[in-house]
Design a protein around this motif. Structure first.
Motif, short mmCIF file in Angstrom:
data_model
loop_
_atom_site.label_atom_id
_atom_site.label_comp_id
_atom_site.label_asym_id
_atom_site.label_seq_id
_atom_site.Cartn_x
_atom_site.Cartn_y
_atom_site.Cartn_z
N LYS A 73 9.73 7.42 -6.88
CA LYS A 73 8.92 7.33 -5.43
C LYS A 73 7.60 6.67 -5.62
O LYS A 73 6.90 7.04 -6.44
CB LYS A 73 8.89 8.72 -5.02
CG LYS A 73 9.76 8.95 -3.73
CD LYS A 73 9.24 10.16 -3.06
CE LYS A 73 10.50 11.12 -3.10
NZ LYS A 73 10.19 12.55 -2.73
N SER A 74 7.35 5.64 -4.80
CA SER A 74 6.02 5.11 -4.52
C SER A 74 5.46 6.08 -3.42
O SER A 74 5.71 6.17 -2.42
CB SER A 74 6.08 3.63 -4.27
OG SER A 74 6.82 2.74 -5.21
N LEU A 75 4.24 6.43 -3.98
CA LEU A 75 3.33 7.16 -2.98
C LEU A 75 2.33 6.54 -2.41
O LEU A 75 1.28 6.22 -3.08
CB LEU A 75 2.71 8.52 -3.82
CG LEU A 75 3.61 9.29 -4.55
CD1 LEU A 75 3.06 10.35 -5.21
CD2 LEU A 75 4.70 10.00 -3.60
N HIS A 76 2.30 6.14 -1.25
CA HIS A 76 1.25 5.20 -0.65
C HIS A 76 0.21 5.75 0.06
O HIS A 76 -0.91 5.50 0.35
CB HIS A 76 2.05 4.07 0.43
CG HIS A 76 2.94 3.51 -0.23
ND1 HIS A 76 2.75 2.23 -1.15
CD2 HIS A 76 4.23 3.27 -0.02
CE1 HIS A 76 3.72 1.65 -1.61
NE2 HIS A 76 4.88 2.43 -0.90
N GLU A 77 0.51 6.99 0.46
CA GLU A 77 -0.67 7.73 1.43
C GLU A 77 -1.84 8.32 0.74
O GLU A 77 -2.69 8.52 1.10
CB GLU A 77 0.12 8.87 2.16
CG GLU A 77 0.88 8.30 3.35
CD GLU A 77 2.07 8.69 3.96
OE1 GLU A 77 2.25 10.10 3.49
OE2 GLU A 77 2.97 7.99 4.07
N ASP A 78 -1.33 8.99 -0.53
CA ASP A 78 -2.39 9.90 -1.17
C ASP A 78 -3.53 9.22 -1.90
O ASP A 78 -4.53 9.81 -2.51
CB ASP A 78 -1.66 10.75 -2.43
CG ASP A 78 -0.67 11.65 -1.78
OD1 ASP A 78 -0.67 11.56 -0.34
OD2 ASP A 78 0.16 12.22 -2.37
N PHE A 79 -3.38 7.73 -2.04
CA PHE A 79 -4.52 7.10 -2.75
C PHE A 79 -5.14 5.96 -2.05
O PHE A 79 -4.33 5.18 -1.59
CB PHE A 79 -3.61 6.42 -4.26
CG PHE A 79 -3.17 7.49 -4.93
CD1 PHE A 79 -3.84 8.43 -5.81
CD2 PHE A 79 -1.68 7.81 -4.76
CE1 PHE A 79 -3.10 9.33 -6.75
CE2 PHE A 79 -1.15 8.88 -5.42
CZ PHE A 79 -1.78 9.48 -6.32
N HIS A 80 -6.38 5.63 -2.15
CA HIS A 80 -6.87 4.96 -1.38
C HIS A 80 -6.92 3.54 -2.12
O HIS A 80 -7.41 3.22 -3.04
CB HIS A 80 -8.42 5.08 -0.97
CG HIS A 80 -8.49 5.77 0.35
ND1 HIS A 80 -8.27 4.97 1.48
CD2 HIS A 80 -8.63 7.09 0.68
CE1 HIS A 80 -8.32 5.65 2.72
NE2 HIS A 80 -8.73 7.03 2.10
#
Ligand code: ADP
Ligand code: MG
Length: 484
Positions: free
Chosen positions: A130-137
């Motif tokens: 899964k790619s996590l786009h929300e947790d990292f700026h």
């Protein structure tokens, strides 16, 4: 111009195995990122996959449940592409020889009618990470826990003709896989997701129109909304003289629309080829027969039994067999109270209403099936009337007693059927209501029926709701008419 919608679904079902499809790593949901992906899941050099037999058994069970052909030999292929959530560079899937051949799923529409939807085939494959786009700026995180989780992809023929049919099909698949126990069916956690293929054609035309594929729709409601939007978009485009292009689109639930992701020209060439690390899967007849002999009762069979043996309406039978939890709950209520129709009414009425209000699933019902069954039994044997029954239900819901009998006792809700006791209350009410009695006496006989409601209300109140309403009605009528 009249348009017809054509829909085909590719449903991905996460299988409920404890370990991955080709490794021993855990499939449990919700672990710390990157703690459950092993060297095999990542395709590191020097490791070899070993097929999880439980995943094969689950896929075959599904095939048997939809009366599909189960080919003797199936083969795993590599689907080659690069993406950060697929560091091994290919997904192991089945392209040319899937484990489940052509079958059929029966859907039930809201009006109770049924329609067969053909399944083209179903194949096994591994999930990606899964790619996590929300947790990292300004960065994307990658969690590979999901890599290697077994999926069964079920590909339908383009047999559906409306958003409602597509939702009904998805519900039917959900119900089959949860009945079989091969998936938890938890859509919020992604255990079931689907790609929706939609096209339109002028009514009466045989050839299909060009389709768009909407990726990764993960709720029944979103399927309907995505299709509704997409159908309107395509019709508008065609009526304005435009053309639908074959493309992949994304549904955005926030804005209630689909957006283009990539067109056919940008599509990958996956260079499928048989995975050299995995042997073909060969199933013998005895293995398949054993799985067939141990299939549980399936939704369609249960629905038919509820209708034919228990005498429920087609609608009730379909609602009550929709999920295994619902069906099991209903059957326990019925076994305890020994009346299928009353059990059906209570489960779909009072219980479903309360569950809805508090957004609870039947598995988390504060009132157990046994408790509800005992309550319904007390209505059937006339221990309590309908009004008191609702009060007892509320008390059970709020945990104010362990059983219907305890609550009836503690709150003095036992129905008064003793004629003498009811007559005494009637006498009191009549003595206290001279004006209403005079009105009743002076009224035209055909108007009196309506006026009796006042007296019934007073007597019921005097009995704190426990008097038998039919008896109150009858006895009151006799007493009042004797005064006229
Ligand atoms: P692909 O090989 O590109 O994946 P398939 O022929 O396997 O295409 O079809 C994928 C899905 O799209 C199937 O569920 C099928 O029923 C559906 N489908 C195919 N053609 C159409 C169409 N014209 N309109 C709607 N759905 C379609
Ligand atoms: Mg496809």
């Amino acid at each position: 111009m009249q348009w017809e919608t054509v829909i085909g679904l590719e449903v991905h079902v996460q299988l409920a195995t404890r370990s991955k499809i080709f490794s021993g790593a855990s499939t449990a949901f919700g672990a710390e990122p990157n703690t459950q992906a092993c060297a095999v899941d990542l395709g590191l050099p020097g490791v070899l996959p070993v097929l999880n037999e439980a995943a094969v058994a689950m896929a075959v069970k599904f095939g048997l449940a939809i009366h599909a052909e189960i080919p003797e030999v199936s083969v795993f292929d590599r689907k080659n592409y690069f993406y950060p959530d697929l560091p091994k560079g290919y997904q192991t899937s089945q392209m040319y020889q899937p484990i489940v051949g052509a079958g059929e799923v029966e859907i039930t529409l809201e009006d109770g009618t049924t329609k067969p939807i053909r399944v083209h085939h179903a194949h096994l494959e591994e999930d990606a990470g899964k790619s996590l786009h929300e947790d990292f700026h300004g960065m994307t995180g990658v969690d590979l826990n999901r890599a290697g989780t077994p999926l069964l992809e079920i590909v339908s023929e383009p047999d559906m003709r409306s958003a409602k049919e597509a939702a009904a099909y998805l519900k039917a698949i959900h119900s089959i896989v949860t009945y079989l126990g091969i998936s938890d069916g938890n859509m919020a956690e992604g255990s079931m997701r689907c790609d929706v293929n939609v096209s339109v054609r002028p009514k009466g035309q045989e050839a299909f129109g060009t389709r768009a594929e909407i990726k990764n729709v993960n709720s029944f409601r979103f399927v309907e909304r995505a299709i509704a939007f997409e159908v309107e978009r395509q019709i508008e485009l065609l009526e304005d003289g435009g053309k639908v292009v074959q493309e992949t689109r994304l549904f955005d639930p926030e804005r209630d629309e689909t957006r283009s992701m990539r067109t056919k020209e940008e599509a990958n060439d996956y260079r499928y080829f048989p995975c050299p690390d995995l042997l073909p899967v060969v199933l013998d007849k005895a293995y398949i027969d054993h799985l067939r002999d141990n299939l549980p009762e399936l939704p369609a069979e249960k629905r038919a039994r509820f209708e034919n043996e228990l005498g429920l309406s087609a609608y009730d039978a379909s609602v009550l067999s929709a999920t295994r939890e619902m069906a099991d709950y209903f059957e326990e209520v019925k076994d305890v109270c020994r009346d299928a129709k009353q059990a059906a009414n209570w489960v779909q009425g009072e219980l479903a209403g309360a569950l809805n209000r508090e957004n609870l699933s039947i598995a988390n019902s504060p009132v157990s099936a046994r408790q509800l069954g005992e309550l319904v039994a007390r209505v059937i044997d006339d221990t309590i009337n309908g009004k008191a029954a609702k009060q007892v239900f509320q008390a059970l819901w709020n945990g104010q007693g362990a059983s219907a009998d305890d609550i009836i006792e503690a709150q003095g809700l036992k129905q008064v059927t003793d004629t003498g006791a009811i007559e005494a209350m009637i006498d009191q009410v009549i003595a206290d209501s001279p004006a209403q009695v005079a009105q009743y006496r002076d009224a035209e006989p055909d108007k009196r029926g309506k006026m009796i409601g006042y007296f019934v209300g007073q007597v019921m109140k005097a009995s704190r709701g426990t008097a038998n309403p039919q008896q109150v009605n009858e006895l009151l009528r006799q007493r009042l008419d004797a005064l006229c």
